[in-house]
Every structure is written in C-alpha cells, then in structure tokens.
Design an enzyme around this catalytic site. Structure first.
Site, PDB file in Angstrom:
ATOM      1  N   CYS A 103       0.829  -1.199   0.000  1.00 13.33           N
ATOM      2  CA  CYS A 103       0.000   0.000   0.000  1.00 13.33           C
ATOM      3  C   CYS A 103       0.871   1.260   0.000  1.00 13.33           C
ATOM      4  O   CYS A 103       1.541   1.551  -0.969  1.00 13.33           O
ATOM      5  CB  CYS A 103      -0.961  -0.052   1.188  1.00 13.33           C
ATOM      6  SG  CYS A 103      -2.363   1.055   1.072  1.00 13.33           S
ATOM      7  N   HIS A 104       0.904   2.000   1.106  1.00 13.59           N
ATOM      8  CA  HIS A 104       1.730   3.199   1.220  1.00 13.59           C
ATOM      9  C   HIS A 104       3.137   2.897   1.743  1.00 13.59           C
ATOM     10  O   HIS A 104       3.956   3.801   1.882  1.00 13.59           O
ATOM     11  CB  HIS A 104       1.058   4.224   2.149  1.00 13.59           C
ATOM     12  CG  HIS A 104      -0.127   4.897   1.544  1.00 13.59           C
ATOM     13  ND1 HIS A 104      -1.363   4.297   1.493  1.00 13.59           N
ATOM     14  CD2 HIS A 104      -0.270   6.105   0.956  1.00 13.59           C
ATOM     15  CE1 HIS A 104      -2.226   5.112   0.903  1.00 13.59           C
ATOM     16  NE2 HIS A 104      -1.591   6.218   0.571  1.00 13.59           N
TER      17      HIS A 104
END
Length: 169
Positions: A103-104
């Site tokens: 994800c991030h």
C-alpha cells in the site's frame, strides 16, 4: 528461520500488519516491531490492532535482520520524516535483502531514493510518486523485483503474503 524487521508507528493499516505478521509467524519467522520508542503501544488507523514496539529505532541495527516489512496506512508517511528510519530501510536495498512493502509502505523507499529502475506497485495515490522516484510502476496485485515485493492494498494480501514468504525460503 528469518528475523524480520517491521518498521511502523501509529496509523498503520491494521490488516496490512496483522495478516503478514500472522503469515510470517505461522511459518516460524520472527517479526520484530521497530518504532520510535521501545514499549510504546501503536494503534492502527482503524482501531482494530494495537501493537507493542519491541525496539526503538535508536537501538535498531538493520544488519541484525534478514528482511524488512513495511505495512501501509499513514505510518510510512510519518516515518519518512525521520532520517533514522530512512537510513534503516535504505540498508535493505543496498544489501540486497528482502523487502515487503504494501500500500503506502513504498513511501519510505521513495524517500530513501533507492528505487531507480525497480519494478513496483503501491496504493493508487502513490503510483506517480513511485514513477518520479525512478521506479517502473505496474498496477498489479503483486510485483516482485528481485528481493522487493510490493502490493497495492488489503485486497492483495493473500498474494503479497505468499510472495513475501517465498523470499524467505
């Protein structure tokens, strides 16, 4: 079995920590949570997971670990403002050790400036940042580039966990 460093602070994406942690632990790997302060309890952004920090970054040595795990959420963005975490994660790319970022999570790698030419994915909102950092970006559920495993979101956890575990065989 492998010793895996997990760097995080509060506001991590709960399941992006709990699912890989369980997959790694179930296969006998030891996951050590490295945060800003040992003993501090960090809470996921959804309030579903609380994690105690095993080791503060000031005492952490990247050479002590076989692999690096970076859960997503807001945690990677918070951590990349701290040069100690940036230097810690840079070690894994420079020493060709496995890195699992979802994800991030790749935001920490962007700040470490070590992505030129690497194949990657991440959450939709950071794809352009990955491109600007020199990565070759793909919108796929998992991208494996040598020792680097990246995925986009919690929807990709099954393949992310599978490919991460393959790196530790």
């Amino acid at each position: 079995m492998s010793k895996v460093a997990c760097v995080m602070t509060s506001m991590f994406e709960d399941v992006e920590y709990t699912s890989p942690f369980k997959a790694l632990s179930d296969k006998g790997h030891e996951v050590i949570v490295i945060g800003q302060e040992a003993g501090k309890e960090e809470e996921g952004k959804n309030g579903e997971a609380k994690v105690k920090v095993d080791l503060g970054i000031k005492d952490a040595k990247p050479a002590d670990y076989d692999a690096l795990f970076i859960p997503g959420g807001f945690s990677p963005d918070i951590l990349r403002a701290d040069d100690r975490f940036v230097e810690f994660v840079k070690h894994y790319i420079l020493h060709d050790k496995p890195i699992f970022a979802i994800c991030h999570g790749p935001q920490l790698l962007i700040t470490a400036d070590v992505l030129k030419g690497r194949k990657m994915t991440g959450f939709k909102s950071i794809l352009v940042d990955l491109e600007h950092a020199g990565a070759n970006v793909f919108d796929e559920e998992v991208v494996v580039c040598g020792n680097l495993v990246t995925s986009r979101s919690p929807d990709d956890l099954d393949v992310f966990n599978r490919e991460s575990l393959k790196q530790l065989k």
